[in-house]
Design a protein around this motif. Structure first.
Motif, PDB file in Angstrom:
ATOM      1  N   LEU A   1       1.299  -0.887  -0.064  1.00 38.07           N
ATOM      2  CA  LEU A   1      -0.306  -0.367  -0.352  1.00 38.07           C
ATOM      3  C   LEU A   1       0.826   1.181  -0.182  1.00 38.07           C
ATOM      4  CD1 LEU A   1      -2.737  -0.687   2.772  1.00 38.07           C
ATOM      5  CD2 LEU A   1      -3.110  -1.055   0.352  1.00 38.07           C
ATOM      6  N   ILE A   2       1.772   1.154   0.888  1.00 40.90           N
ATOM      7  CA  ILE A   2       3.007   2.165   0.834  1.00 40.90           C
ATOM      8  C   ILE A   2       3.545   2.371  -0.024  1.00 40.90           C
ATOM      9  CG2 ILE A   2       4.942   3.392   1.996  1.00 40.90           C
ATOM     10  CD1 ILE A   2       3.776   2.229   4.258  1.00 40.90           C
ATOM     11  N   ASP A   3       3.953   1.881  -0.862  1.00 41.77           N
ATOM     12  CA  ASP A   3       4.425   1.619  -2.350  1.00 41.77           C
ATOM     13  C   ASP A   3       3.523   2.154  -3.493  1.00 41.77           C
ATOM     14  OD1 ASP A   3       7.650   0.314  -1.508  1.00 41.77           O
ATOM     15  OD2 ASP A   3       6.966  -1.501  -2.328  1.00 41.77           O
ATOM     16  N   ASN A   4       2.262   1.825  -3.615  1.00 41.38           N
ATOM     17  CA  ASN A   4       1.825   2.270  -3.692  1.00 41.38           C
ATOM     18  C   ASN A   4       1.467   3.615  -4.380  1.00 41.38           C
ATOM     19  OD1 ASN A   4      -0.530   1.715  -6.969  1.00 41.38           O
ATOM     20  ND2 ASN A   4      -1.889   2.075  -5.162  1.00 41.38           N
ATOM     21  N   ALA A   5       0.826   4.347  -2.872  1.00 39.01           N
ATOM     22  CA  ALA A   5       0.816   5.512  -2.320  1.00 39.01           C
ATOM     23  C   ALA A   5       2.199   6.456  -2.558  1.00 39.01           C
ATOM     24  CB  ALA A   5       0.152   5.588  -0.916  1.00 39.01           C
ATOM     25  N   VAL A   6       3.645   5.688  -2.826  1.00 34.51           N
ATOM     26  CA  VAL A   6       4.381   6.421  -2.384  1.00 34.51           C
ATOM     27  C   VAL A   6       4.564   6.791  -4.609  1.00 34.51           C
ATOM     28  CG1 VAL A   6       6.694   7.051  -3.179  1.00 34.51           C
ATOM     29  CG2 VAL A   6       5.114   6.373  -1.008  1.00 34.51           C
ATOM     30  N   ASP A   7       4.196   6.080  -5.337  1.00 29.44           N
ATOM     31  CA  ASP A   7       4.234   5.654  -6.841  1.00 29.44           C
ATOM     32  C   ASP A   7       3.438   6.808  -6.994  1.00 29.44           C
ATOM     33  OD1 ASP A   7       6.504   4.343  -6.712  1.00 29.44           O
ATOM     34  OD2 ASP A   7       5.415   2.317  -7.416  1.00 29.44           O
ATOM     35  N   VAL A   8       2.657   7.301  -6.552  1.00 32.71           N
ATOM     36  CA  VAL A   8       1.214   8.288  -7.596  1.00 32.71           C
ATOM     37  C   VAL A   8       1.243   9.329  -6.659  1.00 32.71           C
ATOM     38  CG1 VAL A   8      -0.717   5.707  -8.333  1.00 32.71           C
ATOM     39  CG2 VAL A   8      -0.285   6.891  -5.179  1.00 32.71           C
ATOM     40  N   SER A   9       2.037   9.068  -5.299  1.00 40.87           N
ATOM     41  CA  SER A   9       2.605  10.835  -5.063  1.00 40.87           C
ATOM     42  C   SER A   9       3.477  11.585  -5.070  1.00 40.87           C
ATOM     43  CB  SER A   9       2.308  10.702  -3.571  1.00 40.87           C
ATOM     44  OG  SER A   9       1.245  10.078  -2.754  1.00 40.87           O
ATOM     45  N   GLU A  10       4.953  10.716  -5.916  1.00 42.50           N
ATOM     46  CA  GLU A  10       5.195  11.408  -6.524  1.00 42.50           C
ATOM     47  C   GLU A  10       5.113  12.504  -8.095  1.00 42.50           C
ATOM     48  OE1 GLU A  10      10.227   9.959  -8.060  1.00 42.50           O
ATOM     49  OE2 GLU A  10       8.499   8.234  -7.725  1.00 42.50           O
ATOM     50  N   GLY A  11       5.588  13.552  -7.394  1.00 43.74           N
ATOM     51  CA  GLY A  11       5.637  14.853  -8.574  1.00 43.74           C
ATOM     52  C   GLY A  11       4.282  15.582  -8.534  1.00 43.74           C
ATOM     53  N   THR A  12       3.346  14.879  -7.690  1.00 46.71           N
ATOM     54  CA  THR A  12       1.843  15.693  -6.943  1.00 46.71           C
ATOM     55  C   THR A  12       2.878  16.973  -6.058  1.00 46.71           C
ATOM     56  OG1 THR A  12       1.961  14.981  -5.125  1.00 46.71           O
ATOM     57  CG2 THR A  12       1.176  13.657  -7.384  1.00 46.71           C
ATOM     58  N   VAL A  13       1.207  18.126  -5.660  1.00 49.53           N
ATOM     59  CA  VAL A  13       1.238  18.914  -5.804  1.00 49.53           C
ATOM     60  C   VAL A  13       1.927  19.299  -3.608  1.00 49.53           C
ATOM     61  CG1 VAL A  13       0.547  21.216  -4.736  1.00 49.53           C
ATOM     62  CG2 VAL A  13       0.009  20.620  -6.977  1.00 49.53           C
TER      63      VAL A  13
ATOM     64  N   ASP B   1      -2.768   8.766  -0.202  1.00 51.37           N
ATOM     65  CA  ASP B   1      -1.880   9.945  -1.031  1.00 51.37           C
ATOM     66  C   ASP B   1      -2.310  11.267  -1.356  1.00 51.37           C
ATOM     67  OD1 ASP B   1      -3.963   8.765  -3.378  1.00 51.37           O
ATOM     68  OD2 ASP B   1      -3.401   6.850  -3.141  1.00 51.37           O
ATOM     69  N   SER B   2      -1.347  11.087  -2.440  1.00 53.64           N
ATOM     70  CA  SER B   2      -1.735  13.128  -2.484  1.00 53.64           C
ATOM     71  C   SER B   2      -2.398  12.584  -3.977  1.00 53.64           C
ATOM     72  CB  SER B   2      -0.819  14.057  -2.009  1.00 53.64           C
ATOM     73  OG  SER B   2       0.323  13.041  -2.814  1.00 53.64           O
ATOM     74  N   GLY B   3      -2.312  11.853  -4.679  1.00 55.33           N
ATOM     75  CA  GLY B   3      -1.782  11.140  -6.121  1.00 55.33           C
ATOM     76  C   GLY B   3      -3.621  11.429  -6.907  1.00 55.33           C
ATOM     77  N   PRO B   4      -3.924  11.258  -7.801  1.00 56.70           N
ATOM     78  CA  PRO B   4      -4.957  11.442  -9.490  1.00 56.70           C
ATOM     79  C   PRO B   4      -6.344  10.766  -8.313  1.00 56.70           C
ATOM     80  CG  PRO B   4      -3.739  10.006 -10.481  1.00 56.70           C
ATOM     81  CD  PRO B   4      -3.129  10.629  -8.883  1.00 56.70           C
ATOM     82  N   GLY B   5      -6.532  10.051  -7.528  1.00 59.59           N
ATOM     83  CA  GLY B   5      -7.301   9.036  -6.767  1.00 59.59           C
ATOM     84  C   GLY B   5      -7.836   7.887  -7.682  1.00 59.59           C
ATOM     85  N   VAL B   6      -8.762   7.342  -7.594  1.00 54.79           N
ATOM     86  CA  VAL B   6      -9.153   5.546  -8.342  1.00 54.79           C
ATOM     87  C   VAL B   6      -9.908   6.053  -8.946  1.00 54.79           C
ATOM     88  CG1 VAL B   6      -9.348   3.868  -8.332  1.00 54.79           C
ATOM     89  CG2 VAL B   6      -7.723   4.137  -7.442  1.00 54.79           C
ATOM     90  N   PRO B   7     -10.243   6.512 -10.031  1.00 58.91           N
ATOM     91  CA  PRO B   7     -12.331   5.836 -10.706  1.00 58.91           C
ATOM     92  C   PRO B   7     -13.236   5.690  -9.993  1.00 58.91           C
ATOM     93  CG  PRO B   7     -10.405   6.490 -11.961  1.00 58.91           C
ATOM     94  CD  PRO B   7      -9.615   6.145 -10.996  1.00 58.91           C
ATOM     95  N   GLN B   8     -13.769   6.135 -10.115  1.00 60.03           N
ATOM     96  CA  GLN B   8     -15.220   5.389  -9.549  1.00 60.03           C
ATOM     97  C   GLN B   8     -16.019   3.689 -10.290  1.00 60.03           C
ATOM     98  OE1 GLN B   8     -17.048   5.950  -6.484  1.00 60.03           O
ATOM     99  NE2 GLN B   8     -17.772   3.438  -6.756  1.00 60.03           N
ATOM    100  N   ALA B   9     -15.099   3.738 -11.493  1.00 56.16           N
ATOM    101  CA  ALA B   9     -15.446   3.311 -12.154  1.00 56.16           C
ATOM    102  C   ALA B   9     -14.037   2.142 -12.270  1.00 56.16           C
ATOM    103  CB  ALA B   9     -15.583   3.428 -13.616  1.00 56.16           C
ATOM    104  N   GLN B  10     -13.063   1.989 -11.510  1.00 58.15           N
ATOM    105  CA  GLN B  10     -11.827   1.580 -11.044  1.00 58.15           C
ATOM    106  C   GLN B  10     -11.708   0.352 -10.101  1.00 58.15           C
ATOM    107  OE1 GLN B  10      -8.092   2.282 -13.026  1.00 58.15           O
ATOM    108  NE2 GLN B  10      -9.205   3.334 -14.826  1.00 58.15           N
ATOM    109  N   ARG B  11     -13.048   1.113  -9.539  1.00 61.02           N
ATOM    110  CA  ARG B  11     -12.671   0.318  -7.580  1.00 61.02           C
ATOM    111  C   ARG B  11     -12.912  -1.036  -7.234  1.00 61.02           C
ATOM    112  NH1 ARG B  11     -14.597   5.880  -4.425  1.00 61.02           N
ATOM    113  NH2 ARG B  11     -13.499   7.142  -5.703  1.00 61.02           N
ATOM    114  N   SER B  12     -13.949  -1.858  -8.576  1.00 58.27           N
ATOM    115  CA  SER B  12     -14.263  -3.148  -7.899  1.00 58.27           C
ATOM    116  C   SER B  12     -12.999  -3.651  -8.825  1.00 58.27           C
ATOM    117  CB  SER B  12     -15.490  -3.127  -8.977  1.00 58.27           C
ATOM    118  OG  SER B  12     -16.434  -2.934 -10.218  1.00 58.27           O
ATOM    119  N   GLN B  13     -12.703  -3.428  -9.343  1.00 51.71           N
ATOM    120  CA  GLN B  13     -11.016  -4.328 -10.225  1.00 51.71           C
ATOM    121  C   GLN B  13      -9.753  -3.964  -9.773  1.00 51.71           C
ATOM    122  OE1 GLN B  13     -11.617  -3.266 -15.086  1.00 51.71           O
ATOM    123  NE2 GLN B  13     -13.955  -4.191 -14.796  1.00 51.71           N
TER     124      GLN B  13
END
Length: 537
Positions: free
Chosen positions: A434-446, A466-478
């Motif tokens: 979970l942390i690796d995934n969060a760090v990857d998407v947060s890198e380079g954000t504001v 995280d401070s990333g773009p988030g997960v679209p509602q349509a992808q949350r089930s997958q």
């Protein structure tokens, strides 16, 4: 017929030959049935038409004046013989007789019967009623018409009996007309041709294989299919399961009754069902179900150049995925050590330079600042996290995230007691992914931040925002299934880390979910309600 067919099968003839023989047998049975019906109809027609004819002839003889006058004459047999013979000749009957009411034959076209006793059978001619029906005369089955000769007062003086033997079977068939024989012959010819064509077609479709060979192939196929360690499932072009071996049943959690059912109605995990119905051919795909991580490969199945469905093989990669998660955690620690080595090297170079310049006070201040900062990081984690393995992971991830320009923070209300080694390993895998995934998407954000919260008040809850773009509602089930990732820069997506998170949570009776974080980005929540092995050391 079935016994004949069984004898044909046991005879060792070819499959085409057996079908040809069986078809010929069917044709023969049909011809016999048609012939029997024709004979029955001809017999009925003969009885109705000729029976009335026998009555008419008998009435004609009975109404002849000479017969009425001389029937009781002692020489009646000679006197009346010409009239009786003429009746037989005109009617085509076989036998004509004049019989006393007592049953004695007085006149007959067969002289040997004169004086013998005749059997009136079921007729009531002696009561004055004309009758026609079946009688056995001298061992022959005949159609007989009987008419009484009545006196003026209505009493029966004598009986005129005219008989005709029933025709033979061949005579009945011949009497039915030439068309019947033509139809029977034509039907037999068509049956023979059709049987021959059918046997050729069967032989072509079975590729010349005989019954025993086909049965042997089927048994061999079933034995091979169910002895394969990998799971195998076949789906036709309509999305219906045609075959599934024992390994696939175990991996997918279905039974043998899934055969002939649609994929989406067989109780298969939706992610796997989607792949079986619409997945790409020839590519290995990893799919995480709530209980397993499966590696699947789907290929098209063709027959005579036409696609008939797909065959998918699958392997249980759960242990491999778990090992991969653990290796990823170890790699993270290695990366942290590498980052620290790089950082310490820079610091040592700085200290060395200050020593060479004689700035000993600056050296003392620098070492003190570095020591305090490291102590602050360690204290911020160890005061809330009592498990040494999880605490070490958080410290390592904090350093590694800082190298990527991401601030990793542990929530102030976090708390975790010491865990058993097995549970600690699972928690490290969940938390690390979970942390690796969060760090990857947060890198380079504001904001470039990741916040971790761990709570063991009621089971174990792990939250990573995280401070990333988030997960679209349509992808949350997958997002926790195959090849799905929130990282847009990863071609095809990895998704194995999040799949492991859900798998481990499910193994502990928990769940893994994703929501919107309060400050933007995504919030991943993993809950492990069963942590009886927690040890408060």
């Amino acid at each position: 017929m079935w016994s004949l067919w069984s004898s044909l099968v046991r005879s060792g003839r070819s499959l085409a030959g057996q079908f040809l023989a069986f078809q010929l047998l069917v044709v023969a049975v049909v011809l016999v049935a048609v012939g029997a019906v024709s004979i029955a109809q001809s017999t009925k027609e003969f009885r109705d038409v000729r029976g009335q004819r026998m009555i008419a002839v008998a009435e004609n003889v009975a109404s002849t004046p000479l017969v009425r006058d001389r029937y009781g004459d002692p020489f009646a047999a000679q006197v009346l013989a010409p009239d009786v013979d003429r009746a037989v000749a005109l009617s085509g009957a076989g036998l004509a007789e004049i019989i006393d009411p007592s049953g004695r034959v007085r006149v007959s076209t067969d002289p040997s019967r004169v004086g013998r006793t005749a059997d009136f059978g079921p007729s009531r001619v002696v009561e004055g009623r004309a009758w026609f029906g079946d009688l056995d005369i001298d061992g022959r089955h005949t159609l007989t018409g009987q008419v009484p000769i009545l006196s003026t007062d209505g009493s029966v003086l004598s009986v005129v009996s005219v008989s005709e033997p029933y025709p033979s079977v061949w005579q009945l068939l011949s009497g039915a007309g030439e068309r019947l024989l033509v139809y029977l012959g034509l039907g037999a010819a068509l049956g023979l041709v059709a049987s021959w064509l059918l046997s050729r077609r069967i032989k072509r479709h079975t590729r010349g294989l005989e019954v025993a060979e086909i049965a042997g192939l089927a048994e061999h196929r079933e034995a091979l299919l169910h002895s394969i360690r990998e799971g195998v499932i076949g789906v036709n072009t309509d999305g219906v399961i045609t075959v599934v071996n024992d390994s696939a049943q175990e991996l997918l959690g279905i039974g043998a009754d899934a055969v002939n059912r649609r994929v989406r109605d067989a109780g298969i995990d939706p992610a796997v069902a989607d792949f079986l119905v619409s997945g790409e051919d020839g590519h290995d795909v990893v799919i995480a179900t709530p209980n397993r991580v499966l590696a699947l490969n789907r290929r098209a199945a063709t027959s005579q150049g036409q696609r008939i469905g797909t065959v998918t093989t699958m392997r249980d990669s759960t242990e491999l995925a778990s090992m991969q998660g653990q290796l990823s955690s170890h790699k993270s620690v290695t990366d942290t050590l590498r980052a620290q080595t790089h950082e310490f090297a820079n610091q040592l170079h700085t200290i060395s330079g200050l020593v060479q310049l004689g700035e000993y006070d600056s050296v003392r201040d620098l070492v003190g600042a570095l020591t305090r900062r490291r102590a602050e990081i360690d204290a911020a984690v160890t005061q809330r996290i009592s498990d040494p393995a999880v605490a070490a992971l958080l410290i390592a991830k904090t350093t590694l995230a800082a190298e990527s320009g991401v601030a990793l923070q542990l929530a102030d209300d976090s708390h975790l007691c010491a865990l058993s080694p097995a549970l600690a390993t699972d928690v490290i895998t969940v938390l690390g992914n979970l942390i690796d995934n969060a760090v990857d998407v947060s890198e380079g954000t504001v904001a470039s931040r990741v916040e971790v919260r761990i709570d063991d008040a009621d089971g174990l809850t792990i939250e990573v925002a995280d401070s990333g773009p988030g997960v679209p509602q349509a992808q949350r089930s997958q997002i926790f299934s195959r090849g799905v990732t929130s990282k847009p820069d990863v071609p095809g997506g990895r998704g194995i880390g999040l799949a492991l998170v859900r798998l481990i949570a499910a193994q502990h009776g928990g769940t893994a979910e994703v929501h919107d974080a309060d400050g933007g980005g995504a919030l991943f929540v993993a809950r492990l309600p069963r942590i009886e092995s927690v040890s408060h050391a």
